[in-house]
Scaffold this active site. Structure first.
Site, PDB file in Angstrom:
ATOM      1  N   GLU A  33      56.350  23.053   3.476  1.00 28.99           N
ATOM      2  CA  GLU A  33      56.705  22.316   2.248  1.00 28.99           C
ATOM      3  C   GLU A  33      56.082  20.926   2.228  1.00 28.99           C
ATOM      4  OE1 GLU A  33      57.770  23.607  -0.204  1.00 28.99           O
ATOM      5  OE2 GLU A  33      58.537  25.459   0.646  1.00 28.99           O
TER       6      GLU A  33
HETATM    7  C1  LIG Z   1      56.493  29.282   9.505  1.00 26.76           C
HETATM    8  C2  LIG Z   1      55.786  28.883   8.262  1.00 26.76           C
HETATM    9  C3  LIG Z   1      56.314  29.222   7.032  1.00 26.76           C
HETATM   10  C4  LIG Z   1      55.632  28.883   5.856  1.00 26.76           C
HETATM   11  N1  LIG Z   1      56.129  29.312   4.651  1.00 26.76           N
HETATM   12  C5  LIG Z   1      55.331  29.180   3.549  1.00 26.76           C
HETATM   13  C6  LIG Z   1      55.682  29.823   2.325  1.00 26.76           C
HETATM   14  O1  LIG Z   1      56.725  30.462   2.212  1.00 26.76           O
HETATM   15  N2  LIG Z   1      54.827  29.722   1.277  1.00 26.76           N
HETATM   16  C7  LIG Z   1      53.650  29.038   1.363  1.00 26.76           C
HETATM   17  O2  LIG Z   1      52.921  29.001   0.385  1.00 26.76           O
HETATM   18  N3  LIG Z   1      53.297  28.409   2.503  1.00 26.76           N
HETATM   19  C8  LIG Z   1      54.102  28.476   3.592  1.00 26.76           C
HETATM   20  N4  LIG Z   1      53.733  27.876   4.767  1.00 26.76           N
HETATM   21  C9  LIG Z   1      52.508  27.084   4.806  1.00 26.76           C
HETATM   22  C10 LIG Z   1      52.802  25.602   4.942  1.00 26.76           C
HETATM   23  O3  LIG Z   1      53.332  25.082   3.760  1.00 26.76           O
HETATM   24  C11 LIG Z   1      51.477  24.915   5.373  1.00 26.76           C
HETATM   25  O4  LIG Z   1      51.257  25.294   6.723  1.00 26.76           O
HETATM   26  C12 LIG Z   1      51.539  23.433   5.223  1.00 26.76           C
HETATM   27  O5  LIG Z   1      51.570  23.056   3.868  1.00 26.76           O
HETATM   28  C13 LIG Z   1      50.358  22.725   5.887  1.00 26.76           C
HETATM   29  O6  LIG Z   1      49.136  23.306   5.525  1.00 26.76           O
HETATM   30  P1  LIG Z   1      48.091  23.752   6.664  1.00 26.76           P
HETATM   31  O7  LIG Z   1      48.834  24.554   7.660  1.00 26.76           O
HETATM   32  O8  LIG Z   1      46.933  24.347   6.016  1.00 26.76           O
HETATM   33  O9  LIG Z   1      47.690  22.395   7.369  1.00 26.76           O
HETATM   34  P2  LIG Z   1      46.518  21.417   6.889  1.00 26.76           P
HETATM   35  O10 LIG Z   1      46.643  21.181   5.435  1.00 26.76           O
HETATM   36  O11 LIG Z   1      45.246  21.910   7.414  1.00 26.76           O
HETATM   37  O12 LIG Z   1      46.929  20.075   7.648  1.00 26.76           O
HETATM   38  C14 LIG Z   1      46.609  19.829   9.018  1.00 26.76           C
HETATM   39  C15 LIG Z   1      46.943  18.371   9.333  1.00 26.76           C
HETATM   40  O13 LIG Z   1      46.174  17.504   8.486  1.00 26.76           O
HETATM   41  C16 LIG Z   1      47.034  16.624   7.773  1.00 26.76           C
HETATM   42  N5  LIG Z   1      46.510  16.412   6.427  1.00 26.76           N
HETATM   43  C17 LIG Z   1      45.973  17.329   5.600  1.00 26.76           C
HETATM   44  N6  LIG Z   1      45.628  16.740   4.436  1.00 26.76           N
HETATM   45  C18 LIG Z   1      45.967  15.449   4.522  1.00 26.76           C
HETATM   46  C19 LIG Z   1      45.886  14.329   3.646  1.00 26.76           C
HETATM   47  N7  LIG Z   1      45.398  14.438   2.421  1.00 26.76           N
HETATM   48  N8  LIG Z   1      46.353  13.120   4.086  1.00 26.76           N
HETATM   49  C20 LIG Z   1      46.866  12.994   5.316  1.00 26.76           C
HETATM   50  N9  LIG Z   1      46.979  14.021   6.191  1.00 26.76           N
HETATM   51  C21 LIG Z   1      46.549  15.237   5.792  1.00 26.76           C
HETATM   52  C22 LIG Z   1      48.392  17.313   7.745  1.00 26.76           C
HETATM   53  O14 LIG Z   1      49.446  16.369   7.615  1.00 26.76           O
HETATM   54  C23 LIG Z   1      48.408  18.024   9.093  1.00 26.76           C
HETATM   55  O15 LIG Z   1      48.852  17.142  10.089  1.00 26.76           O
HETATM   56  C24 LIG Z   1      54.428  28.157   5.934  1.00 26.76           C
HETATM   57  C25 LIG Z   1      53.913  27.794   7.181  1.00 26.76           C
HETATM   58  C26 LIG Z   1      54.563  28.167   8.327  1.00 26.76           C
HETATM   59  C27 LIG Z   1      53.942  27.814   9.653  1.00 26.76           C
END
Ligand SMILES: Cc1cc2nc3c(=O)[nH]c(=O)nc-3n(C[C@H](O)[C@H](O)[C@H](O)COP(=O)(O)OP(=O)(O)OC[C@H]3O[C@@H](n4cnc5c(N)ncnc54)[C@H](O)[C@@H]3O)c2cc1C
Length: 595
Positions: A434
């Site tokens: 989220e």
């Molecule tokens: C167990 C689990 C359940 C989930 N459930 C759902 C679900 O039901 N539906 C759904 O759609 N998604 C779901 N997710 C996905 C989740 O919302 C994403 O993992 C999350 O939004 C982060 O995206 P990412 O993993 O691609 O990380 P990334 O976006 O790649 O981020 C990696 C790092 O970079 C940082 N970062 C990225 N962009 C920026 C920025 N602009 N400024 C500063 N820092 C930044 C982040 O803070 C993080 O530390 C789930 C994930 C997990 C692991």
């Protein structure tokens, strides 16, 4: 193993004395919300949580959810627990009676949600996502969509999911690639979604996926994203289930925590979908879901902290180790000052985060129903300001508290038998999904503070200033340390707001380098505000000879501890934020590794 017991005394205190349950009950439509009714609901929720969900928490973690060709299976006991959850009417609490809901305020539903989440976070994720999906349909869906899906979802007969994330689109949803091609009265949806919570399971007959996708001629970026309802089974005109839709779960993830909650890879292969609202407005609709879900994930921070605290307290009272510093007897570890310090940190941070979350929930009710338009707008602005704080700060401190719970258990915390480790593993996701803490902090600084020129946050600082006047009254001598710490917190926030407003336009790196420390500063200050309000109420109750004297004395002591051990970090955080980007941005990428 400790058994979860809902902290009813603190919940009721926060509802009644801090979050304004009486004022919420005066809002239109809430005439039936009496203190007795609320107490009865909380007691029943506590029984369900302790008796049904808590016993499945450890076994669910051990067994995990399983992917099979025929669909995902939840761990033993989950189906029966879900049946009881529906029979108890728990999914219906906050929704409108016209759709089969019980029409209770968000504030009351929040306390119930905390209880269910504390006892079994994996289980509670299914209702969490379903509620977000219902809200999106309620606010943005057509009458046909509402009629087809909402009643079943509110009753818990069908669950909902939120399909945003794709391999290349996590924090940055502008990169979503799933496609939606119009065909008659519906669309055909294709693409892959990852990390979808409860994307498949065996708890209900149908699952209602809310999916972000692009139509072929949609503009690039967030302005070209639309929102679709894609049911697992299509629904016939008489409401019965029809054909299996081409939306399947390809696999589920093996992960650090919340093992019983399936995290699915979803494949949409020309699946039938129905547009929610208008094309290309999907992201703004999804924000409705996300805001509700962000608040709920913030509450997960509170809930896990409470559970970890209860477990650590039980262990600390039981585990005999080391001698009393004065008497020389061998004592339970709760007698040692450092263990008490950790327990106080756990207790005070949990209570502060609970009070803030419930206060915000009360403001959500006022924002939705207050008869006065200006008051609705003011409350909504406050809610918008505080959502990233509740989400980001409560979850970061939830992890800290769960980690302290492991520490109090010593070696037994690092092994799985005691359950302390599970809380830390489960809590770890809360700062990621989220929207990560970094994303919440960017939202706080960029959208919630800079966009309105600091008006809302300054309004809140004005409230703190007024409250300082109350704390200055004679008769509050023992609260003066708390008053000074809160004033220092407010001063720190004010300095950071000025810094952000001055830098965000010309040097965004400077404004955002300290965004997470600023979010923490906002959290500990807002939590300190609630703890100080609590202490003031407790002092008045004690002076009036109210029966719960031990509870009130503990409230004051806990608030004073919070001021000395948590709120005292405020000036340092403010200095970090206003220090700007120089230290954060100093290194070239290749300088990070000195190999
Ligand atoms: C167990 C689990 C359940 C989930 N459930 C759902 C679900 O039901 N539906 C759904 O759609 N998604 C779901 N997710 C996905 C989740 O919302 C994403 O993992 C999350 O939004 C982060 O995206 P990412 O993993 O691609 O990380 P990334 O976006 O790649 O981020 C990696 C790092 O970079 C940082 N970062 C990225 N962009 C920026 C920025 N602009 N400024 C500063 N820092 C930044 C982040 O803070 C993080 O530390 C789930 C994930 C997990 C692991």
């Amino acid at each position: 193993m400790s058994t979860y017991v809902a902290p009813l005394k603190d919940m009721k205190f926060v509802l009644n004395e801090l979050a304004g349950l009486a004022q919420v009950a005066r809002l239109p439509g809430y005439a039936d919300v009496t203190p007795d009714t609320v107490e009865a609901i909380l007691e029943e929720a506590g029984k369900f949580a302790s008796g049904v969900l808590d016993p499945l928490n450890h076994s669910g973690d051990r067994e995990g959810a399983h992917w099979t060709q025929a669909g995902v299976k939840t761990p033993r006991g989950f189906r029966e627990a879900y049946r009881q959850y529906i029979e108890g009417g728990w999914p219906t609490l906050p929704f409108q009676p016209e759709w089969g809901g019980q029409g209770l305020p968000k504030l009351v539903a929040t306390a119930v949600e905390e209880t269910l989440t504390s006892s079994n976070m994996s289980f509670s994720l299914c209702p969490l996502l379903t509620q977000g999906a219902i809200h999106a349909l309620e606010l943005c869906g057509s009458e046909t969509l509402k009629k087809t899906f909402m009643g079943k979802m509110i009753a818990g007969a069908w669950t909902g999911t939120m399909n945003l994330t794709e391999p290349q689109a996590g924090s940055d949803l502008a990169l979503v690639r799933s496609r939606a091609v119009a065909k008659g009265d519906h669309y055909l949806i294709s693409g892959q979604k990852i990390f979808i919570t409860y994307g498949d399971h065996d708890l209900t007959d149908n699952i209602v996926h809310l999916v972000l996708a692009r139509t072929p001629d949609a503009p690039e970026g967030v302005k070209g994203i639309s929102l679709f309802v894609v049911p697992k089974f299509l629904v016939k005109s008489d409401g019965s289930l029809g054909e299996r839709n081409r939306a399947t779960c390809a696999s589920i993830e093996h992960k650090l925590g919340i093992h019983a909650s399936p995290t699915a890879v979803m494949v949409f292969d020309n699946a039938v979908g129905y547009l929610v609202g208008e094309e290309n407005k999907g992201l703004s609709y999804m924000f409705v879901m996300m805001n509700a879900a962000r608040f709920s994930v913030g509450l997960e921070g509170v809930a896990i902290a409470e559970r970890a605290f209860q477990r650590a307290l039980a262990y600390a009272r039981d585990r005999v180790q080391g001698k009393d510093l004065t008497g020389g007897r061998t004592v339970p570890i709760i007698q040692h000052p450092d263990v008490r310090r950790m327990l106080m940190l756990m207790k005070s941070q949990t209570e502060a985060a609970r009070a803030l979350a419930y206060f915000v929930a009360g403001a959500m009710d006022a924002a939705a129903r207050h008869p006065d338009k200006d008051s609705r707008a003011r409350n909504q602005a406050f809610v918008d300001l505080m959502i990233p704080v509740v989400k980001g700060w409560s979850t970061e401190s939830g992890i800290e508290v769960a980690s302290m719970g492991v520490q109090i258990h010593g070696g037994m915390g690092f092994v799985e038998e005691t359950g302390a480790a599970q809380h830390l593993r489960d809590a770890r996701i809360t700062t990621i999904y989220e929207g990560t803490t970094g994303i919440q902090a960017n939202d706080l600084v960029g959208r919630k503070i800079a966009r309105d020129g600091g008006t809302t946050v300054k309004g809140w600082l004005g409230v703190l200033q007024q409250f300082d006047g109350e704390l200055a009254n004679p008769g509050t001598a023992e609260l003066q340390g708390l008053r000074a710490a809160l004033a220092a917190g407010a001063k720190g926030v004010a300095q950071c707001v000025e810094y952000v407003l001055a830098t965000v336009g010309k040097d965004p790196n400077a404004a955002l380098s300290g965004a997470v420390p600023f979010l923490k500063l906002m959290g500990i200050t807002a939590g300190g505000w609630q703890m100080a309000r609590a202490a003031l109420v407790a002092q008045r109750k004690l002076a009036a000879g109210d029966g719960e004297s031990k509870f009130y004395a503990a409230k004051i002591a806990t608030a004073c501890f919070y001021a000395e051990h948590v709120l005292s970090q405020a000036p340092g955080l403010a200095a970090t934020v206003t220090g700007g980007a120089a230290a954060v941005m100093a290194l070239e990428e290749e300088q990070f590794l000195a190999a």
